[in-house]
Design an enzyme around this catalytic site. Structure first.
Site, PDB file in Angstrom:
ATOM      1  N   ASP A  50      42.884  37.414  36.865  1.00 17.76           N
ATOM      2  CA  ASP A  50      42.383  38.713  37.290  1.00 17.76           C
ATOM      3  C   ASP A  50      41.303  39.099  36.283  1.00 17.76           C
ATOM      4  O   ASP A  50      41.244  38.549  35.180  1.00 17.76           O
ATOM      5  CB  ASP A  50      43.532  39.722  37.289  1.00 17.76           C
ATOM      6  CG  ASP A  50      43.057  41.127  37.591  1.00 17.76           C
ATOM      7  OD1 ASP A  50      42.352  41.315  38.595  1.00 17.76           O
ATOM      8  OD2 ASP A  50      43.381  42.036  36.798  1.00 17.76           O
ATOM      9  N   ASP A  57      39.694  42.754  35.367  1.00 18.01           N
ATOM     10  CA  ASP A  57      39.916  43.945  34.536  1.00 18.01           C
ATOM     11  C   ASP A  57      41.329  43.956  33.958  1.00 18.01           C
ATOM     12  O   ASP A  57      42.310  43.920  34.695  1.00 18.01           O
ATOM     13  CB  ASP A  57      39.724  45.219  35.377  1.00 18.01           C
ATOM     14  CG  ASP A  57      38.335  45.318  35.971  1.00 18.01           C
ATOM     15  OD1 ASP A  57      37.488  45.990  35.380  1.00 18.01           O
ATOM     16  OD2 ASP A  57      38.101  44.704  37.042  1.00 18.01           O
TER      17      ASP A  57
END
Length: 219
Positions: free
Chosen positions: A11, A13
């Site tokens: 992922d 952020d």
């Protein structure tokens, strides 16, 4: 977890990049524009993984059905687009982790719910575009995480078998998407987690507290 995964997907952020400083800067700048005092960074930070909608909720207490929501949401995104990589950096130790994967010829990539409008310039600004083997954003699929479509697409583009690949994330939807794709999942506590005590309930295969712990697992 397999000793040598066919791919490691992250992922963006709160997992690969510490993007919170730029979210905090932009939200407080927008609050200042409306005559409001800045919010404490930690108050904003824990909601960053939930994107712009969460920022407007945290900064102004507005939901999408409020008549003032769209104006503030648009203004925030415009501010963010002009400065996606002012203060954003790889988490400490992450560059070493990525180098270790590269030296072992294990491809790594990014699967994010961040639109390509922001994700691609950010990855390029940090010099990761030549290292990242795949970048999958919501623009590239029909359904966002927690649906597994984006992860399956990333594995297909890498020629990786999902059951032999790893997905790393800091949100329950990341772990759910990884599980739904048949991947090994790793939850990271160092990310932007609104309720840290719930991480153990996400049913991740593995949970780590630090980037160093993650690197040791991937070794």
């Amino acid at each position: 977890m397999t000793p040598d995964p066919s791919a490691v997907l992250f992922d963006l952020d709160g997992t690969l990049l510490d993007t919170a400083p730029d979210f905090i800067r932009c939200l407080n700048q927008l609050r200042q524009h409306h005559g409001l005092a800045p919010l404490p960074p930690e108050h904003i930070r824990r909601s960053v993984s939930n994107g712009a909608r969460a920022m407007i909720r945290v900064g102004f207490g507005l939901e999408p059905d409020h008549p003032d929501y769209l104006e503030k949401h648009t203004a925030f995104l415009d501010l963010y687009e002009t400065g996606v990589a002012v203060e954003t950096r790889l988490f400490e130790g992450m560059d070493t982790l990525l180098q270790a994967l590269e030296q072992r010829h294990i491809p790594w990539g990014i699967v994010t719910n961040k639109p390509v409008r922001f994700a691609a310039p950010l990855v390029e600004a940090l010099g990761l575009d030549q290292r990242c083997a795949v970048l999958v954003c919501p623009d590239h699929v029909n359904q966002r995480k927690p649906h597994p479509e984006a992860l399956i697409l990333a594995c297909r583009q890498l020629g990786a078998i999902p059951a032999q690949a790893v997905y790393v994330g800091d949100h329950e939807r990341d772990i759910e998407a990884g599980r739904n794709a048949g991947m090994t999942t790793i939850a990271v506590r160092y990310g932007y987690i609104e309720a840290p005590e719930t991480v153990d309930l996400w049913q991740a295969d593995l949970v780590v507290d630090t980037v160093s712990d993650l690197a040791n697992l991937l070794q």
